[in-house]
Design an enzyme around this catalytic site. Structure first.
Site: not given
Length: 386
Positions: A214, A247, A271
């Site tokens: 990530h 977002g 995630d």
């Protein structure tokens, strides 16, 4: 992939270019040319692979269950979102607690066929991460520790060889030898939750690390202009990167930059935590405490809306976000959620071609730009239909 297709009859699908795909006994056995017209609003492609799932629909892989079969709902809920393969992700915890969490996933796969088909491996995210506030994220500091190969061997034995991915920070002294051991045993090493120096990241890549977990999250809220560990990871061509495209975790312009740098090595993850797929409201998590899930899907600390408390999204929503915001076209967004993660974790797998396992999803794009799943096929078997 990402072809315009519709169901014709039995196990046969056809696209607007006259290409038909058929499968039997769970395997794609033919892709051939035809001449018939089809519904151009339908899309068929490989099922999504999510390599970072902490939980979903109120169910948490990081909590001990009274019955491991309680976890079976996750695979079924994810099939509804087009996720045909996912990797339960166990985060930083006490070593024995991680063993217990691994054992219950092994029991789940043994006792539930749909979960066994869906779960191809485990992702261990920690405890070998940075102990520093910011990079550590929501991981409990008291359980953070240096990389320990003997511990991973123990977990791998308990998992029956299911551990396929480990996220760590290469700031620890013995990181490079640990990474080399992982690579030798076929475990993908990803850099994440890190406070490593530029040289430590270079050394980790040389030792075999091949992904950033990530990217852009699990970091200090304020970084030095340069050097910093974000630039260092972006600079390494051998490092791919996973991103959370909900977002909230990354602005669209940051994703644009990551795309230009990582190109075909950029992939999607959710995630997701246990509150993903749940109604908006206030909740209490065992990690994070009092949290609020908004109608828009943002999960934040109730006491501070500017601090995220995890991802409440799924990978299908990530595909929709990329397309709606014109960050990429549907075929590439679909590939970022399917082909790229699957080939990273299973480089020898055929995907969406003759001889490949028939893991397929049939979707429609709604008027508001949301990708909607109509059917999910796992190993040639219909596991979800809208």
């Amino acid at each position: 992939m990402g072809l315009l297709l519709m169901k014709i009859q039995g196990n046969s699908y056809r696209n607007s270019s006259g290409i038909e795909i058929s499968f039997s006994e769970g395997i794609i056995d033919s892709i051939s040319e035809t001449q018939s017209s089809i519904d151009k609003d339908l899309f068929l492609g490989p099922g999504f692979t999510d390599i970072q799932v902490n939980g979903y629909g109120g169910i948490d892989y990081n909590e001990i269950q009274s019955d491991p079969m309680n976890l079976a709902g996750i695979s079924r809920l994810l099939y509804q979102e087009g996720v045909t393969t996912h990797f339960p992700t166990i985060i930083t915890n006490d070593a024995e607690q991680i063993s217990k969490l691994i054992h219950q996933i092994v029991s789940l796969r043994k006792g539930d066929e749909l979960s066994r088909m869906s779960i191809e491996g485990l992702h261990i995210e920690g405890p070998f991460i940075s102990p520093i506030d910011g990079p550590r994220g929501a991981h409990p500091k008291e359980f953070v520790r240096p990389p320990d190969w003997s511990l991973v061997q123990k977990w791998q034995n308990e998992s029956k060889g299911l551990i396929k991915m480990i996220t760590l920070s290469p700031e620890w002294e013995n990181s490079n030898s640990f990474i080399e051991r992982c690579v030798d045993y076929g475990i993908l090493v990803s850099i994440g939750h890190t406070n490593a120096t530029h040289q430590q990241i270079l050394d980790a890549v040389s030792a075999g690390a091949r992904l950033s977990t990530h990217l852009g999250n699990g970091m200090h809220p304020i970084l030095a202009r340069h050097p910093n560990y974000l630039w260092s990871q972006l600079s390494q061509d051998l490092l791919g990167a996973s991103i959370i495209a909900d977002g909230f975790h990354l602005p669209a312009e940051v994703i644009q930059v990551f795309q230009k740098v990582k190109n075909e090595k950029l992939l999607l993850v959710s995630d997701s935590v246990s509150l993903a797929g749940m109604p908006a409201g206030d909740y209490k998590l065992h990690i994070g405490g009092e949290v609020t899930l908004t109608r828009e899907g943002k999960l934040h600390l109730t006491s501070n809306p500017s601090i995220l408390a995890g991802s409440a999204s799924n990978i299908r929503s990530g595909v929709s976000f990329l397309v709606k915001n014109k960050l990429t076209l549907l075929p590439e967004a679909w590939e970022m959620a399917s082909v790229r993660p699957e080939k990273l974790l299973n480089p020898g797998h055929k995907i969406f071609e003759e001889g490949a396992i028939a893991d397929l999803i049939l979707c429609r794009m709604s008027e508001n730009g949301e990708l909607q799943v109509i059917k999910t096929i796992k190993h040639g078997r219909e596991v979800y239909s809208a």
